[in-house]
Design an enzyme around this catalytic site. Structure first.
Site, mmCIF file in Angstrom:
data_model
loop_
_atom_site.group_PDB
_atom_site.id
_atom_site.type_symbol
_atom_site.label_atom_id
_atom_site.label_comp_id
_atom_site.label_asym_id
_atom_site.label_seq_id
_atom_site.Cartn_x
_atom_site.Cartn_y
_atom_site.Cartn_z
ATOM 1 N N ASP A 26 -7.170 -10.713 -9.084
ATOM 2 C CA ASP A 26 -7.702 -9.763 -10.060
ATOM 3 C C ASP A 26 -9.022 -10.281 -10.624
ATOM 4 O OD1 ASP A 26 -8.022 -7.848 -12.058
ATOM 5 O OD2 ASP A 26 -6.723 -8.931 -13.468
ATOM 6 N N ASP A 30 -7.422 -6.734 -15.667
ATOM 7 C CA ASP A 30 -6.417 -5.729 -16.053
ATOM 8 C C ASP A 30 -5.017 -6.106 -15.558
ATOM 9 O OD1 ASP A 30 -6.629 -5.274 -13.362
ATOM 10 O OD2 ASP A 30 -7.031 -3.131 -13.503
ATOM 11 N N ASP A 34 -7.563 -6.506 -7.219
ATOM 12 C CA ASP A 34 -8.530 -5.450 -6.895
ATOM 13 C C ASP A 34 -9.355 -5.836 -5.675
ATOM 14 O OD1 ASP A 34 -10.325 -7.337 -8.061
ATOM 15 O OD2 ASP A 34 -9.929 -6.479 -10.044
ATOM 16 N N ASP A 103 -3.604 1.008 5.936
ATOM 17 C CA ASP A 103 -2.246 1.527 5.970
ATOM 18 C C ASP A 103 -2.332 3.050 6.022
ATOM 19 O OD1 ASP A 103 0.617 1.533 5.557
ATOM 20 O OD2 ASP A 103 0.327 -0.396 4.567
ATOM 21 N N ASP A 217 2.750 3.806 8.613
ATOM 22 C CA ASP A 217 3.936 3.690 7.763
ATOM 23 C C ASP A 217 5.055 4.648 8.199
ATOM 24 O OD1 ASP A 217 5.010 2.659 5.140
ATOM 25 O OD2 ASP A 217 5.052 4.797 4.684
ATOM 26 N N GLU A 270 5.264 1.170 12.157
ATOM 27 C CA GLU A 270 6.432 0.653 11.437
ATOM 28 C C GLU A 270 7.630 1.537 11.788
ATOM 29 O OE1 GLU A 270 7.924 -0.187 6.898
ATOM 30 O OE2 GLU A 270 7.249 1.784 7.542
ATOM 31 N N HIS A 344 5.545 -7.187 2.069
ATOM 32 C CA HIS A 344 5.703 -6.686 0.701
ATOM 33 C C HIS A 344 7.049 -5.995 0.492
ATOM 34 C CE1 HIS A 344 4.597 -3.334 3.120
ATOM 35 N NE2 HIS A 344 4.881 -2.498 2.135
ATOM 36 N N ASP A 345 7.819 -5.787 1.560
ATOM 37 C CA ASP A 345 9.135 -5.146 1.435
ATOM 38 C C ASP A 345 10.260 -6.157 1.579
ATOM 39 O OD1 ASP A 345 8.040 -2.604 1.184
ATOM 40 O OD2 ASP A 345 8.078 -2.227 3.339
HETATM 41 C C1 NOJ Z 1 7.336 1.369 4.142
HETATM 42 C C2 NOJ Z 1 6.456 0.606 3.207
HETATM 43 O O1 NOJ Z 1 6.247 -0.679 3.723
HETATM 44 C C3 NOJ Z 1 7.172 0.589 1.867
HETATM 45 O O2 NOJ Z 1 6.588 -0.313 0.961
HETATM 46 C C4 NOJ Z 1 7.214 1.995 1.352
HETATM 47 O O3 NOJ Z 1 7.985 2.018 0.165
HETATM 48 C C5 NOJ Z 1 7.840 2.957 2.355
HETATM 49 N N1 NOJ Z 1 7.391 2.739 3.697
HETATM 50 C C6 NOJ Z 1 7.528 4.381 1.989
HETATM 51 O O4 NOJ Z 1 6.175 4.682 2.216
#
Ligand code: NOJ
Length: 586
Positions: A26, A30, A34, A103, A217, A270, A344-345
């Protein structure tokens, strides 16, 4: 494998680094990362040896799902900066021969996207941009949702991937719309050619700006079944079966490929494996047809998942091996995979597949695995520092809808008494583990922000941070740098990228030994996935015992870098020890 049989592609030889901009760096105080913050760190990425940056969504979004709910595909989210910042980032990356992929979130938009706003008004142009359906007579079926007119139930019982019904009632249009994810993420109606046209135009717009590809995605969900089944009891896995992987998805992808993708791009699809069974994976892996360079599948990161986030899960090494071995087999002739253990998931890989007790060693071991399997390694921000899961203590500390929704609903339903009852499982599994900010220094807020960070910062920043790692030659960071450089090494690069993979220890509970072979050259990789010592158990016929094994890389100091393969049998590996040998296989 001989030279003429391999299909050389730049993206097979590359290492991808994933940036979750919210949590990267950042610059304006904030508390949210960014684009200028990424620009500031471009040299850091270059020093690490990265080839491609994959940027999680930076488009305008109300952030119901941290940017995966796009309200304008052609604008940058205010919190992240503006288009000029994005352009600067692209230039800075390109100047250093790094590429950028964006993405592409096109299964759904935000409900604040202009298309949806007009669709809910039944505008003639946008009326059919989403999945609108009439409700059904609830006819005595106990329907728990409180929305919709009395006596009316949603079109069917599909469940959202984030928990709760996959249908929301819209008062303006007086109809239900489908949302496989959050209710603020209505699904686009891909059967409508006008939707597809609008998406291709938008993709073309980004390509003209000079990007190098897309990460697509939730791509298998573009194809949904005909005639939506109306069974109100349809369970979750039924939803996945009907609302994903319909053969139409390949028609759409082929069309997208012809229209926009057929250039030298990196395209990463994905594909959730609960949606796409093995026998169908091939269709997605056909690069010429669907235009996907590689797939991100979920099967290995689902091995310790139960139905809900609050049920603890377990995994075993033989299971992990069998999943990744199978995917290697699936892509042997055709196709390619992204190799990853975190993003990130997902929780942090050290805490999940490694050992916090042997943080440094296990972080290096997992890196060794990802960089020496066949496929393109994806490094998720902070992985190169060996970052770990956050010590969560209350539900209010989580920001993620996919963590909070199911737990809150389970508490409401009375299935779970309190967060405390499920804390351990939720803390281990939450996606927010991967979303705590990158730890740059041991200073305030880990050098991530001068403001109040949007999500907690892991207290282990005192020891786990980039500044300390770069000064310590034995750090995870330096080890990653070496791993990354091997991919373009004159001597072993081809072997690492293109070599055939062979598993030598499928059933072993803690050892994973495998070879990679290419034109008479071989790598032998030995990994000890345990907090204890394990004796190498090398099948005698696996590799020529008399061949010379040259130590290429190891995560412990080792005396005698050259040995005979036969001498490796009976060798005792220390906790989370990883060794990579270059063997002359002739
Ligand atoms: C997969 C993404 O990696 C995830 O973070 C997102 O919540 C879902 N697709 C829905 O877009």
């Amino acid at each position: 494998m001989i030279e003429s049989e391999i299909e050389r592609r730049w993206w097979k030889e590359a290492v991808v680094y994933q940036i979750y901009p919210r949590s990267f760096n950042d610059t304006d105080g904030d508390g949210v990362g960014d684009l200028p913050g990424i620009v500031e760190k471009v040299d850091y990425l270059d020093d690490l040896g990265i080839d491609v940056v994959w940027l999680n969504p930076v488009y305008e979004s109300p952030n119901a799902d941290n940017g995966y709910d796009v309200s304008d595909y052609r604008a940058i989210m205010d919190e992240f900066g503006g288009m000029a910042d994005w352009e600067e980032l692209l230039d800075e990356l390109h100047e250093r021969d790094m590429r950028l992929i964006m993405d592409l979130v096109v299964n759904h938009t935000s409900d604040e996207h202009e298309w949806f706003v007009r669709s809910r008004e039944d505008d003639p142009e946008y009326g059919e941009f989403y999945w609108w359906r009439e409700g059904v007579d609830s006819g005595g079926v106990e329907w728990t949702s409180e929305e919709g007119p009395d006596g009316e139930a949603p079109p069917n019982g599909w469940q959202s991937i984030f928990g709760g019904p996959a249908w929301a009632y819209d008062e303006t249009r007086e109809a239900w719309y489908l949302h496989l994810f959050d209710r603020k993420q209505p699904d686009l109606h891909w059967r409508n050619p006008a939707v597809r046209e609008a998406i291709y135009e938008m993709m073309e717009w980004w390509l003209e700006k000079g990007i190098d590809g897309f990460r697509l995605d939730a791509i298998a969900h573009l194809g949904k079944e005909e005639g939506l089944p109306t069974d109100l009891d349809e369970p979750m896995n039924g939803t996945m079966k009907h609302a994903g992987n319909d053969p139409r998805v390949h028609e759409y992808l082929t069309e997208m490929n012809e229209r926009v993708l057929s250039r030298e791009l990196l395209t990463v699809g994905e594909v959730g494996t609960s949606t796409v069974p093995d026998e169908d994976a091939h269709a997605y892996l056909d690069h010429e047809r669907d235009g996907l360079s590689m797939l991100v599948h979920f099967e290995h990161v689902n091995i310790d998942r139960e139905d809900s986030i609050y049920e603890p899960g377990e995994w075993t090494l033989p299971e992990l091996k069998s999943v990744l071995d199978r995917w290697d087999g699936l892509t042997e002739e055709e196709g390619w995979v992204a190799q990853y253990l975190s993003n990130h998931d997902q929780p942090r890989q050290v805490s999940r597949f490694g050992s916090e007790t042997y943080r440094r060693e296990s972080a290096k071991l997992l890196g060794t695995l990802l960089h020496t399997l066949r496929g393109t390694p994806f490094v998720y921000q902070g992985e190169e520092l060996g970052m770990t899961n956050y010590p969560w203590t209350s539900l209010s500390e989580f920001e993620d809808v996919a963590t909070r929704n199911p737990v809150e609903r389970a508490i409401e339903r009375g299935d779970v008494e309190s967060f405390e009852e499920v804390r351990e499982a939720v803390a281990a599994e939450s996606r927010d583990n991967g979303r705590t900010p990158v730890q740059w220094t041991d200073g305030e807020n880990a050098g991530f922000t001068d403001g109040e960070p949007w999500i907690g910062i892991n207290p282990d920043k005192e020891t786990v941070n980039a500044a300390a790692a770069r000064e310590d030659p034995d750090s995870v960071w330096h080890y990653y740098r070496e791993l990354i450089s091997l991919r373009s090494d004159d001597e072993v690069g081809d072997l690492i990228v293109y070599g055939e993979y062979e598993q030598l220890t499928p059933e072993h509970e803690s050892l994973w030994i495998y070879t990679r072979t290419f034109e008479g050259e071989r790598l032998l990789v030995a990994l000890n996935f345990s907090d204890g010592r394990t004796t190498i158990d090398l099948p005698t016929n696996a590799v020529d015992a008399g061949a010379t094994a040259d130590l290429l890389l190891a995560n412990y100091a080792i005396e005698g870098a050259v040995t005979a393969v036969g001498d490796l049998a009976d060798l005792v590996l220390r906790p989370w020890e990883a060794r990579v040998y270059h063997v002359d296989a002739e």
